[in-house]
Design an enzyme around this catalytic site. Structure first.
Site, PDB file in Angstrom:
ATOM      1  N   HIS A  39      15.656  22.472 152.941  1.00 47.93           N
ATOM      2  CA  HIS A  39      15.825  21.160 152.314  1.00 47.93           C
ATOM      3  C   HIS A  39      14.980  20.110 153.030  1.00 47.93           C
ATOM      4  CE1 HIS A  39      19.365  23.609 151.469  1.00 47.93           C
ATOM      5  NE2 HIS A  39      19.539  22.894 150.373  1.00 47.93           N
ATOM      6  N   LEU A 129      29.995  20.273 151.925  1.00 49.78           N
ATOM      7  CA  LEU A 129      29.896  18.812 152.032  1.00 49.78           C
ATOM      8  C   LEU A 129      31.263  18.167 152.231  1.00 49.78           C
ATOM      9  CD1 LEU A 129      27.117  18.398 149.346  1.00 49.78           C
ATOM     10  CD2 LEU A 129      26.917  17.800 151.766  1.00 49.78           C
ATOM     11  N   HIS A 274      14.838  17.856 147.050  1.00 47.79           N
ATOM     12  CA  HIS A 274      16.104  18.157 147.735  1.00 47.79           C
ATOM     13  C   HIS A 274      16.117  19.520 148.428  1.00 47.79           C
ATOM     14  CE1 HIS A 274      20.348  18.949 148.437  1.00 47.79           C
ATOM     15  NE2 HIS A 274      20.147  20.093 147.830  1.00 47.79           N
ATOM     16  N   GLU A 423      45.765  17.684 152.790  1.00 46.33           N
ATOM     17  CA  GLU A 423      45.658  18.966 153.483  1.00 46.33           C
ATOM     18  C   GLU A 423      44.221  19.291 153.883  1.00 46.33           C
ATOM     19  OE1 GLU A 423      47.172  18.552 150.526  1.00 46.33           O
ATOM     20  OE2 GLU A 423      49.296  18.854 150.970  1.00 46.33           O
ATOM     21  N   ASP A 481      61.943  25.960 144.173  1.00 47.56           N
ATOM     22  CA  ASP A 481      60.807  25.173 143.693  1.00 47.56           C
ATOM     23  C   ASP A 481      59.911  25.944 142.730  1.00 47.56           C
ATOM     24  OD1 ASP A 481      61.305  22.637 144.663  1.00 47.56           O
ATOM     25  OD2 ASP A 481      60.435  23.068 146.616  1.00 47.56           O
ATOM     26  N   HIS A 485      55.224  26.720 143.940  1.00 47.39           N
ATOM     27  CA  HIS A 485      55.432  26.582 145.374  1.00 47.39           C
ATOM     28  C   HIS A 485      55.623  27.930 146.077  1.00 47.39           C
ATOM     29  CE1 HIS A 485      55.754  22.442 144.335  1.00 47.39           C
ATOM     30  NE2 HIS A 485      56.182  22.057 145.521  1.00 47.39           N
TER      31      HIS A 485
HETATM   32  C1  LIG Z   1      31.327  21.599 149.018  1.00 46.56           C
HETATM   33  C2  LIG Z   1      29.905  21.762 148.597  1.00 46.56           C
HETATM   34  N1  LIG Z   1      29.596  21.799 147.292  1.00 46.56           N
HETATM   35  C3  LIG Z   1      28.315  21.985 146.894  1.00 46.56           C
HETATM   36  C4  LIG Z   1      27.324  22.140 147.819  1.00 46.56           C
HETATM   37  C5  LIG Z   1      25.901  22.421 147.357  1.00 46.56           C
HETATM   38  N2  LIG Z   1      25.060  21.225 147.630  1.00 46.56           N
HETATM   39  C6  LIG Z   1      24.276  21.148 148.687  1.00 46.56           C
HETATM   40  S1  LIG Z   1      23.563  19.636 148.842  1.00 46.56           S
HETATM   41  C7  LIG Z   1      24.300  19.111 147.420  1.00 46.56           C
HETATM   42  C8  LIG Z   1      24.154  17.698 146.923  1.00 46.56           C
HETATM   43  C9  LIG Z   1      22.872  17.097 147.223  1.00 46.56           C
HETATM   44  O1  LIG Z   1      22.937  15.701 147.134  1.00 46.56           O
HETATM   45  P1  LIG Z   1      23.081  14.809 148.417  1.00 46.56           P
HETATM   46  O2  LIG Z   1      24.345  15.080 149.094  1.00 46.56           O
HETATM   47  O3  LIG Z   1      22.836  13.419 148.000  1.00 46.56           O
HETATM   48  O4  LIG Z   1      21.923  15.306 149.384  1.00 46.56           O
HETATM   49  P2  LIG Z   1      20.361  14.986 149.222  1.00 46.56           P
HETATM   50  O5  LIG Z   1      19.974  15.314 147.827  1.00 46.56           O
HETATM   51  O6  LIG Z   1      20.203  13.561 149.540  1.00 46.56           O
HETATM   52  O7  LIG Z   1      19.699  15.888 150.200  1.00 46.56           O
HETATM   53  C10 LIG Z   1      25.070  20.102 146.856  1.00 46.56           C
HETATM   54  C11 LIG Z   1      25.811  19.968 145.592  1.00 46.56           C
HETATM   55  C12 LIG Z   1      27.694  22.085 149.174  1.00 46.56           C
HETATM   56  N3  LIG Z   1      26.792  22.225 150.154  1.00 46.56           N
HETATM   57  N4  LIG Z   1      28.965  21.867 149.538  1.00 46.56           N
END
Ligand SMILES: Cc1ncc(C[n+]2csc(CCOP(=O)(O)OP(=O)(O)O)c2C)c(N)n1
Length: 688
Positions: A39, A129, A274, A423, A481, A485
């Site tokens: 990236h 993320l 990206h 959580e 529950d 649950h």
């Molecule tokens: C939980 C999760 N979902 C999906 C992804 C796959 N993924 C990697 S980067 C990204 C989004 C990219 O956008 P951004 O966060 O703005 O990064 P940029 O394009 O600025 O590098 C996604 C969906 C991930 N790494 N983690």
């Protein structure tokens, strides 16, 4: 400063700053290009703000990455790790240029996303993320908690910031709201988040999906928020960072308008920058456009390197200054200083287990969650580093330490945490606390809600973090529950995480033994899976094998009269162990001699030597497994007639075909395993 400020003084970076920033940019570009994978966009756009932080304020020592009072830096947007590796190399961490050239290759120290423990200076594994942001919250919590415990007037031995770099994706993820809300509520003012606000995600513009006012959102969480309009304005970023450090009572978010793929003539500000290499031609055009030599790649101008490497002397003097303060502290507070060193090293105090209870049959019936609560009460005073709580289920999970106070802004010495109904963030905060070191963090909820915190649990296992989970209401046995649950597949799910130790004790005494395992495990998480309902107590007089058996994962609780030749073995876990014991008695009256194996942890049992497992489960003896959960997984106990080529560890960063080959997914291995199974069966037949 108001809660929202815009800093846009048009100050151009100096030529040296620019040289340094471009060094970072093009190292990242070349790494991705050489690997033809990765990236480049985020590193190109965020290099200047990262430079402002690392060059102007981050407190770190490249020669001692584990120095306890360093600032923490978490790259939550882990996909941008080429930037982090470039920073680590140029500032003098033990990460040679050769490693940058082996980005994303087998066995390199520059894996495809940052992996804790693999690269000096990487503070957390990131990639999913949002997790890194919540890890940062956990680190900032650990900082104030340890500060409250160890700092004394005139002696601040715990005094550092936690910085996190996030992207749009981090802030879109729900965990950012959970963690952001908690951090604002807790007034964690030494947490500072830089946001690469580049308006681009994978599918295109953030206009497609992410249009709320992020600044207002974090302001509403109780954060101090600032905006920097020009990402390349190093002084403006530095000023915003300074404001953030001076802010008291609120964590800080600094949104910096960055440009993904900055400098690339055809890809800047587009999703194309990206997640793939720019391409040879575009790299050439980008370098030419920015006055950078096209060849050689991985070019590091001498002046830039010299400037970056000042970090070594700077780090050395910061650490030396801290060491002299620590020396004064040792003199004034020798006992506390020793304690500080002990908890940072995660050594246990003598007699930590002196008050652990031994339960008697007369104490029953007792739910294992209740027994666990009694263990926590007993551990509280003897282990000041245990700190945790629950996601708003404390009265049910029995996770409170009596008398230890609430962890809250008015009392950062409190050890009872209230994570709220969050959580996912709870799991990631626990990880951040463990990554920071100095604490043994634990967190609890109903077992079924582990579905909401599986991502951080997976990372805890990947990072081998000593985090303890207290999961109650462990099966359909929890009752009223109902199915929403009642966990069914969760045991199997957690057991299948490499490195996760799941323990489902059968009674109060197995629960004590399970806690011993958890506290004693320095590397890797432990999930305690506990009942809501009362269970008979297995008296240690009648069942003396419990204390030594539980750490082995599975052991003979009650044997057949013939000892090593039972006609059948009943394997059970948790509450079903009592059913197995009853079954054994009944079978005896029917002239069937059964052995009962209690198996609180299949993970620990699987790690025992073959001869031990063979003694507990001799080959050829039929097995009956009794467990109120999904049956998948138990099939691995059927013996010699089966072989599985699977993946029972985590993967590795390298091209896919290389990884597959290393993990045995080859025609040769398939044939080899097939022959092995056939040979075993032939051997058996010829013996018969
Ligand atoms: C939980 C999760 N979902 C999906 C992804 C796959 N993924 C990697 S980067 C990204 C989004 C990219 O956008 P951004 O966060 O703005 O990064 P940029 O394009 O600025 O590098 C996604 C969906 C991930 N790494 N983690």
């Amino acid at each position: 400063m108001s809660s929202s400020a815009t800093i846009s003084a048009p100050i151009a970076p100096t030529a040296l700053d620019e040289l340094c920033i471009n060094t970072l940019r093009f190292l990242a570009v070349d790494m991705v290009q050489k690997a033809n994978s990765g990236h480049p966009g985020l590193p190109m756009g965020s290099a200047s703000m990262a430079y402002a932080l690392w060059d102007r304020s981050l407190k770190f020592n490249p020669r001692d990455p584990d120095w306890p009072d360093r600032d923490r830096f978490v790259l939550s947007a882990g996909h941008g790790c080429a930037l982090l590796y470039a920073l680590l190399h140029v500032t003098g961490f033990d990460l040679p240029l050769e490693e940058l050239k082996r980005f994303r290759q087998w066995g390199s120290r520059t894996p495809g996303h940052p992996e804790y423990g693999k690269t000096p200076g990487v503070e957390a594994t990131t990639g999913p993320l949002g997790q890194g942001l919540a890890n940062g919250v956990g680190m900032a919590i650990a900082e104030v908690a340890l500060g409250a415990r160890f700092n004394r007037p005139g002696h601040r031995i715990v005094d550092h910031y936690t910085y996190v770099l996030v992207s749009d994706g981090d802030l879109e993820e729900g965990i950012s709201s959970e963690a952001g809300s908690d951090a604002g509520h807790l007034h964690l003012d030494k947490l500072i988040v830089l946001y690469a606000d580049n308006h681009i995600t994978i599918e295109g513009s953030t206009e497609l999906t992410f249009t709320e006012d992020r600044m207002a959102r974090f302001a509403a969480f109780g954060w101090h928020v600032q905006r920097v309009e020009q990402s390349n304005d190093v002084d403006a970023v530095a000023l915003a960072l300074q404001n953030a450090r001076e802010e008291s009572g609120r964590p800080s978010l600094i949104a910096v308008r960055t440009h993904i793929g900055f400098g690339s003539p055809h890809k800047q500000d587009t999703a194309a920058a990206h997640g793939e290499a720019l391409g040879v031609e575009e790299v050439r055009l980008t370098k030419e456009g920015m006055g950078w030599p096209v060849e050689p790649s991985f070019h590091i101008p001498e002046e830039a390197l010299e400037h970056f490497r000042r970090a070594v002397a700077r780090g050395d003097s910061a650490q030396t200054e801290w060491a002299s303060r620590f020396k004064a502290y040792v003199q004034q507070y020798p006992g506390l200083a020793e304690e500080f060193q002990r908890v940072i090293d995660r050594r246990l105090p003598n007699d930590w287990d002196a008050d652990l209870p031994a339960f008697r049959a007369a104490d029953g019936p007792m739910a294992t969650r209740v027994a666990s609560g009694k263990v926590i009460e007993a551990l509280g005073p003897r282990l000041p580093e245990i700190m945790g709580g629950s996601a708003d289920l404390g009265p049910s999970t029995h996770t409170n330490i009596d008398g230890a106070g609430n962890f809250e802004p008015e009392n950062w010495a409190g050890r009872n945490m209230h994570f709220g109904i969050r959580e996912n963030a709870m799991g990631a905060i626990l990880n951040g606390m463990a990554l920071h070191r100095g604490l043994i963090p634990y967190g609890g909820t109903f077992f079924v809600f582990t579905d909401y915190m599986r991502p951080p649990m997976r990372l805890a296992a990947m990072d081998a973090l000593p985090v303890i989970y207290v999961f109650t209401h462990d099966s359909i046995g929890m009752g009223e529950d109902g199915p929403t649950h009642q966990p069914v597949e969760q045991l199997l799910g957690l057991r299948s995480i490499p490195g996760m130790v799941v323990l489902r004790p059968a009674d109060a005494n197995e629960t004590v033994a399970a806690w011993r395992v958890a506290i004693g495990r320095k590397k890797g998480p432990v999930a305690l899976v506990l009942t809501r309902q009362g269970l008979p107590v297995l008296d240690l007089g009648s069942y003396p094998s419990i204390p030594a058996g539980v750490p082995l994962g599975g052991y003979i609780l009650a044997d057949s009269p013939e000892g090593d030749r039972p006609e059948i073995i009943l394997i059970a876990t948790g509450s079903e162990v009592h059913l197995a014991l009853e079954g054994r008695e009944r079978l005896a009256t029917e002239n069937v001699q059964a052995r009962v194996v209690s198996m609180p942890s299949t993970n620990l049992f699987a790690s025992q030597p073959d001869d031990y497992r063979g003694k507990i489960l001799p080959t050829g003896v039929p097995l009956l497994v009794i467990e109120a959960g999904a049956s998948l997984g138990w099939k691995s106990y059927v013996g010699a007639q089966i072989a599985v080529i699977g993946v029972d560890t985590f993967g590795a960063s390298a091209p896919g075909s290389v990884v597959m080959q290393h993990y045995g997914f080859t025609v040769e291995n398939v044939c080899k395993q097939a022959h092995a199974v056939l040979d075993r069966l032939k051997e058996k037949a010829s013996c018969a």
